[in-house]
Design an enzyme around this catalytic site. Structure first.
Site, PDB file in Angstrom:
ATOM      1  N   TYR A 210     -14.776 -19.957  22.398  1.00 14.20           N
ATOM      2  CA  TYR A 210     -15.424 -20.354  21.152  1.00 14.20           C
ATOM      3  C   TYR A 210     -15.765 -19.124  20.314  1.00 14.20           C
ATOM      4  O   TYR A 210     -15.495 -19.084  19.106  1.00 14.20           O
ATOM      5  CB  TYR A 210     -16.691 -21.147  21.462  1.00 14.20           C
ATOM      6  CG  TYR A 210     -17.384 -21.693  20.229  1.00 14.20           C
ATOM      7  CD1 TYR A 210     -17.004 -22.918  19.688  1.00 14.20           C
ATOM      8  CD2 TYR A 210     -18.416 -20.991  19.619  1.00 14.20           C
ATOM      9  CE1 TYR A 210     -17.630 -23.426  18.566  1.00 14.20           C
ATOM     10  CE2 TYR A 210     -19.052 -21.486  18.493  1.00 14.20           C
ATOM     11  CZ  TYR A 210     -18.660 -22.696  17.967  1.00 14.20           C
ATOM     12  OH  TYR A 210     -19.285 -23.184  16.851  1.00 14.20           O
ATOM     13  N   LYS A 214     -14.260 -18.189  16.526  1.00 12.12           N
ATOM     14  CA  LYS A 214     -15.108 -18.028  15.357  1.00 12.12           C
ATOM     15  C   LYS A 214     -15.044 -16.604  14.810  1.00 12.12           C
ATOM     16  O   LYS A 214     -15.192 -16.389  13.595  1.00 12.12           O
ATOM     17  CB  LYS A 214     -16.551 -18.425  15.693  1.00 12.12           C
ATOM     18  CG  LYS A 214     -16.706 -19.925  15.962  1.00 12.12           C
ATOM     19  CD  LYS A 214     -16.199 -20.771  14.791  1.00 12.12           C
ATOM     20  CE  LYS A 214     -16.386 -22.255  15.018  1.00 12.12           C
ATOM     21  NZ  LYS A 214     -15.922 -23.071  13.871  1.00 12.12           N
TER      22      LYS A 214
END
Length: 366
Positions: A210, A214
Site C-alpha cells: 500500500y 501511494k
C-alpha cells in the site's frame, strides 16, 4: 487562492503551477454545476461522498465501481434526492483495461455536452498486513508468489485512468488549455484529480504494498504536474490520513486507538476545492484529523485549546507547497554540473558516446 508570489522566471512559473492554497478562504462548490465528472471507486467511502456532493451541486457524475449493488443503489438514491438524472453508475474493474475504456466511453455518451471535464482516480483498496517482503513459510522449497492485488488496484488502475484521461480531456468540446489566469467560472475543464494518502509522504511499515503504491501515485503527480504546459491539463492530488469510514477494519481501528481520524466531509471539501476552481494547477492537500492549532515562534504547529487567540481550526494541509520554488537552486546547480561535464568532454565525448551507442545496438554490452 493567494496572490502568486513565485519568481516569474522560476520553475513554478515555467510549469504553470499555481501558488500555494489558502484553505482558510471560502470556495464555491456550485461552480461544479454543468461539469461532467468521472469518479472511479465511487460506490462507497469518500468516493461516494464526492458523487453525492457534486451531484447535489449540479454536476453530471459518472461513477465506476466493481460493486454493482452499492453503485446502483447509490445512483438511484441520489437521483431520487435531487430529482435529476445526473448520476450514473457503470460497472468497472479498474484493473481491467477494457473495463475502464468502457467506463470512459459510456461517460462521454452520458455527458450532456459530449465530453469529460474531470477524472477522479479514486478507486483503491485499504491497507492491510501483507506478505510482499515477508514470506511466512521459510522452510518451503521456494516461496509462493505474493498477492499483488493492492498494486494492481492502487497503481495500475490509476495509471489506466490517467492514460484514458489524457486521451479524452483534450477532446472535451469547448475546453481550453488550463491556466492560472483562467476564469474560475468557465464551464469546461481539463482536470485530473489523484487520490493519494498520507502513506504517499511517510512509510507504512505494516503494509509495504500500500505504501509503495501511494508513493507511486505521488511520483505520478509530481511528474505530470511538470507537463501541464505541454498538455494543457491540470492535475491535483488529495492525500487523506486514515478516514473514519466502514472500509477501516478492526485491526486498523485498534492501531489508531487514542489518536484521531479524518472525516469524509473534509476529504470532500479538499477535492471540491480542486474540482470547482480551474485556476488551481499542480497542488496537493493532506486531510487529517481536525484540530485547533497555533504556530509558535519557530513556525511549528502546536495543538491548543479551541478559541485560543491566534489559533485556527484546520484539517487540510498542503504538502509540497513550495517545493518547486525551493528546488530551483538545486535544479540549477544540477543542470550547471551536467552542462559542465558535457562541455568538458566536448565533441569528442559526444562522438565516442554515439559510437558506443551504435556498437551496443549491434554487439550488446560485450
Amino acid at each position: 487562492m493567494e496572490t502568486p508570489s513565485h519568481d516569474p522566471n522560476g520553475l513554478s512559473a515555467a510549469i504553470r503551477q499555481s501558488p500555494p492554497l489558502d484553505v482558510s478562504l471560502p470556495y464555491d462548490a456550485s461552480r461544479v454545476k454543468g461539469k461532467t465528472i468521472v469518479v472511479t471507486g465511487g460506490a462507497s467511502g469518500f468516493g461516494a461522498g464526492f458523487v453525492r456532493e457534486w451531484a447535489n451541486n449540479g454536476a453530471n457524475v459518472i461513477m465506476g465501481d466493481i460493486n454493482v449493488e452499492k453503485g446502483d443503489a447509490l445512483a438511484r438514491q441520489i437521483r431520487k434526492e435531487t430529482g435529476k438524472d445526473n448520476v450514473h453508475f457503470v460497472h468497472c474493474d479498474v484493473t481491467d483495461w477494457q473495463s475502464q475504456v468502457n467506463l470512459f466511453k459510456e461517460a462521454v455518451r452520458l455527458s450532456p455536452h459530449g465530453g469529460i471535464d474531470t477524472v477522479v482516480a479514486n478507486a483503491g483498496i485499504a491497507p492491510e498486513p501483507d506478505e510482499l517482503l515477508h514470506p511466512k513459510d521459510l522452510s518451503a522449497a521456494e516461496p509462493k508468489a505474493p498477492n499483488v492485488k493492492t498494486i494492481d488496484v492502487n497503481f495500475v488502475g490509476v495509471a489506466y485512468s490517467v492514460h484514458l484521461a489524457y486521451y479524452w480531456l483534450p477532446r472535451n468540446p469547448g475546453a481550453k488549455a488550463c491556466s492560472i489566469d483562467s476564469d474560475q467560472r468557465q464551464p469546461r475543464d481539463r482536470h485530473i484529480l489523484l487520490i493519494g494518502s498520507l502513506a504517499s509522504l511517510a512509510p507504512l511499515s505494516l503494509s509495504p504494498q500500500y505504501g509503495a503504491t501511494k508513493h507511486a501515485v505521488l511520483g505520478l503527480f509530481r511528474s505530470l504536474r511538470a507537463t501541464t504546459h505541454v498538455h494543457g491539463i491540470r492535475i491535483n492530488m488529495v492525500c487523506p490520513y486514515f478516514i473514519d469510514t466502514p472500509i477501516l477494519k478492526l485491526p486498523v481501528r485498534i492501531f489508531l486507538a487514542g489518536g484521531g481520524m479524518g472525516k469524509v466531509e473534509d476529504v470532500v471539501e479538499a477535492a471540491t476545492r480542486f474540482v470547482s476552481d480551474s485556476r488551481i494547477l499542480g497542488r496537493a492537500l493532506v486531510v487529517g484529523p481536525k484540530a485547533s492549532l497555533k504556530q509558535d515562534d519557530q513556525g511549528e504547529w502546536k495543538v491548543v485549546d479551541y478559541g485560543t487567540p491566534g489559533s485556527e481550526v484546520k484539517a487540510l494541509w498542503e504538502p509540497y507547497a513550495d517545493d518547486w520554488h525551493e528546488q530551483d537552486a538545486f535544479n540549477r546547480n544540477i543542470a550547471k554540473a551536467l552542462n559542465a561535464v558535457q562541455a568538458a568532454r566536448g565533441w569528442g565525448g559526444w562522438a565516442l558516446d554515439v559510437v558506443r551507442a551504435v556498437g551496443y545496438l549491434f554487439w550488446g554490452s560485450k
